[in-house]
Design an enzyme around this catalytic site. Structure first.
Site, PDB file in Angstrom:
ATOM      1  N   ASP B  16      56.317 -37.151  31.199  1.00  0.00           N
ATOM      2  CA  ASP B  16      57.153 -37.870  31.857  1.00  0.00           C
ATOM      3  C   ASP B  16      57.103 -36.477  33.032  1.00  0.00           C
ATOM      4  O   ASP B  16      56.294 -35.350  32.340  1.00  0.00           O
ATOM      5  CB  ASP B  16      58.623 -37.530  31.354  1.00  0.00           C
ATOM      6  CG  ASP B  16      58.940 -38.553  32.079  1.00  0.00           C
ATOM      7  OD1 ASP B  16      59.107 -39.181  33.095  1.00  0.00           O
ATOM      8  OD2 ASP B  16      60.424 -37.816  32.479  1.00  0.00           O
ATOM      9  N   SER B  17      57.471 -37.016  33.923  1.00  0.00           N
ATOM     10  CA  SER B  17      57.686 -36.067  35.379  1.00  0.00           C
ATOM     11  C   SER B  17      58.815 -34.540  35.229  1.00  0.00           C
ATOM     12  O   SER B  17      58.600 -33.780  35.683  1.00  0.00           O
ATOM     13  CB  SER B  17      58.004 -36.259  36.661  1.00  0.00           C
ATOM     14  OG  SER B  17      58.995 -37.204  36.417  1.00  0.00           O
ATOM     15  N   CYS B  79      56.871 -42.019  32.580  1.00  0.00           N
ATOM     16  CA  CYS B  79      57.690 -42.570  34.131  1.00  0.00           C
ATOM     17  C   CYS B  79      57.473 -43.724  34.476  1.00  0.00           C
ATOM     18  O   CYS B  79      56.410 -44.134  35.113  1.00  0.00           O
ATOM     19  CB  CYS B  79      56.524 -40.925  34.562  1.00  0.00           C
ATOM     20  SG  CYS B  79      57.451 -40.560  36.514  1.00  0.00           S
ATOM     21  N   GLU B 158      71.450 -35.588  34.674  1.00  0.00           N
ATOM     22  CA  GLU B 158      71.163 -34.575  34.391  1.00  0.00           C
ATOM     23  C   GLU B 158      72.058 -33.893  34.999  1.00  0.00           C
ATOM     24  O   GLU B 158      71.890 -32.190  34.771  1.00  0.00           O
ATOM     25  CB  GLU B 158      69.540 -34.179  35.881  1.00  0.00           C
ATOM     26  CG  GLU B 158      68.678 -35.169  35.684  1.00  0.00           C
ATOM     27  CD  GLU B 158      67.217 -34.818  35.706  1.00  0.00           C
ATOM     28  OE1 GLU B 158      67.388 -33.496  36.293  1.00  0.00           O
ATOM     29  OE2 GLU B 158      66.779 -35.227  34.994  1.00  0.00           O
ATOM     30  N   CYS B 190      64.829 -46.818  33.930  1.00  0.00           N
ATOM     31  CA  CYS B 190      64.997 -45.557  34.525  1.00  0.00           C
ATOM     32  C   CYS B 190      64.336 -44.847  33.488  1.00  0.00           C
ATOM     33  O   CYS B 190      65.843 -45.214  32.432  1.00  0.00           O
ATOM     34  CB  CYS B 190      65.761 -45.623  35.480  1.00  0.00           C
ATOM     35  SG  CYS B 190      65.939 -43.307  35.643  1.00  0.00           S
ATOM     36  N   HIS B 192      66.184 -42.431  32.517  1.00  0.00           N
ATOM     37  CA  HIS B 192      67.287 -41.318  32.627  1.00  0.00           C
ATOM     38  C   HIS B 192      68.856 -42.318  32.501  1.00  0.00           C
ATOM     39  O   HIS B 192      69.702 -41.423  31.786  1.00  0.00           O
ATOM     40  CB  HIS B 192      67.998 -41.116  33.387  1.00  0.00           C
ATOM     41  CG  HIS B 192      67.298 -39.751  34.168  1.00  0.00           C
ATOM     42  ND1 HIS B 192      65.815 -39.809  34.546  1.00  0.00           N
ATOM     43  CD2 HIS B 192      67.209 -38.275  34.112  1.00  0.00           C
ATOM     44  CE1 HIS B 192      65.385 -38.641  34.433  1.00  0.00           C
ATOM     45  NE2 HIS B 192      66.304 -37.416  34.920  1.00  0.00           N
TER      46      HIS B 192
END
Lengths: 279, 279
Positions: B16-17, B79, B158, B190, B192
């Protein structure tokens, strides 16, 4: 049409001992509306559950051989009994991908469960084979599995009483021994049971996620076609075909009431089609 | 240990990034507790979304090359940006199965929807790429898709504010344009966003099925390992390893708060590991 396209646009084969696999076919039509289905239901020799393993193997291979001649690109064994007996050897012997109904139900249940406590209901044959228990615990050995045979459910569905008021009390009574356990996920380990899903959900309560193997198998067909680069690339309407070894009238009637539309049903004699061949 | 077993017991690679792929890793740990994970998060160069395609390609291949040296048996590109840019060429070039996060979310949504009306939310890059729209409509051309970029969600997660009361109103406000449509299924496009799933579900109401790509990707890992006969056969506890190109302290902190346990996190310098090599 190039070679890749001609490969992609072959039909998906579905076999079952009878009409139960129609719940899988219906879900393939809904989730993958471009894919063409060729279905064989061995209604004349249904059910497979009480038959000796060698007979189940022979009958299942008769259906597979017939579909291989129809140039299918993927095979779904939509019958729990046939899956338990033939899946592994079909995966070894055939050049195309082969799916059963047990693995898709098991992985969906492992995704759904929070408590790692899963119920499985099915025919006596499926429950006694322990196939779901083995599949679930081989992936997650912490999971607890409660299994229950519900022998009254298939006759209830096949006799067209799934929508009758009596179905609710029969379902509730059958499930009682299961409800004493604190499961949060229930696998319908028989392709007939989705027809009783509303009554089963009601009996279990909203805290239990009910997993229908037909829906999950169609989803796994989708994944497998994608990974094998075999997704249909054509936009023409699919030309589904349904073959039954029994009465086409009965099959048409059940197909219409389950799937909600008229389907082309043809008569098939399996033993004759295999005359002179051997495996 | 024979050759088949030694093949089966290799780790699953996840790239993942940054930290987003931890939601996928968490689900693999939950649904497939025997499987060992090696994770690379390119936190130092995160996010990939605004970078030129060529740079995303180079960075992603650096992570893949690193994991191939760790002898992984399957690769998950967790990602959305890297999936859109590199998935197809990775599937072509690598000898192991490769999964992105887009296809699993799409097939799960097509299974869940009744109205064939699906919403997709993601970062601006993912939404503008049209990747979900294309995947969904290539499988079912009747389906209607409404897409919405939610640029406020990743910073919200985040910065550790996903559990704060303010999150609810930010989520509701962001989703307002989507709620005007009559969708019955919403893809969290996404990695997240699952951290905001409770607020998203509340904003959409109980009539909308929320699809978390991490859960669905882990399920597809399960199917693919099964079909490739690569399911772990060992009962020893897996030795997960997490590598980050950024601060190990930050990564450990986020991993602990998301996954709920301490994980072994190591520092990794990707450019150096590639010195002298070329693709």
């Amino acid at each position: 049409m190039n070679e890749a396209e001609s490969n992609q646009n072959r039909p998906v084969g579905v076999i079952d001992s009878g009409v139960g696999g129609l719940t899988v076919a219906k879900e393939i039509m809904r989730q993958l509306p471009k894919e063409e289905i060729v279905y064989v239901g061995d209604t004349a020799r249904c059910p497979y559950g009480p038959r000796p393993e060698e007979e189940v193997r022979r009958f299942t291979w008769e259906m597979i051989d017939y579909l291989m001649e129809k140039n299918i690109k993927l095979l779904v064994i939509a019958c729990n009994t046939a899956t338990a007996v033939v899946l592994e050897e079909a995966r070894e012997k055939l050049s195309i991908p082969v799916l059963g109904v047990i693995h898709p139900g098991a992985v969906a249940a492992l995704k759904a469960t929070d408590k790692e406590h899963i119920g499985v209901i099915g025919t006596e044959g499926t429950i006694h084979s322990g196939a779901y228990h083995q599949e679930l615990t081989s992936i997650n050995n912490r999971v607890r599995v409660v299994s229950l045979a519900c022998p009254e459910f298939v006759p209830l569905v096949e006799s067209g009483r799934a929508w009758k008021p009596e179905a609710e009390s029969i379902v509730r009574k059958s499930l009682e021994p299961m409800l004493a356990y604190d499961i949060d996920t229930l696998i319908l380990g028989c392709t007939h049971y989705p027809l009783l899903a509303p009554q089963i959900q009601k009996a279990c309560g909203s805290g239990v996620t009910v997993i229908a193997s037909g829906e999950e198998t169609a989803r796994e067909v989708s994944s497998l076609l994608y990974f094998q680069k075999l997704q249909c690339s054509s936009d023409r309407p699919p030309n589904h075909r349904f073959y039954t070894t029994g009465s086409t009238t009965n099959f048409e009637h059940i197909a219409f009431s389950w799937i909600g539309k008229e389907l082309p049903v043809y008569s098939l004699q399996l033993e004759q089609s295999r005359a002179g061949r051997s495996r």
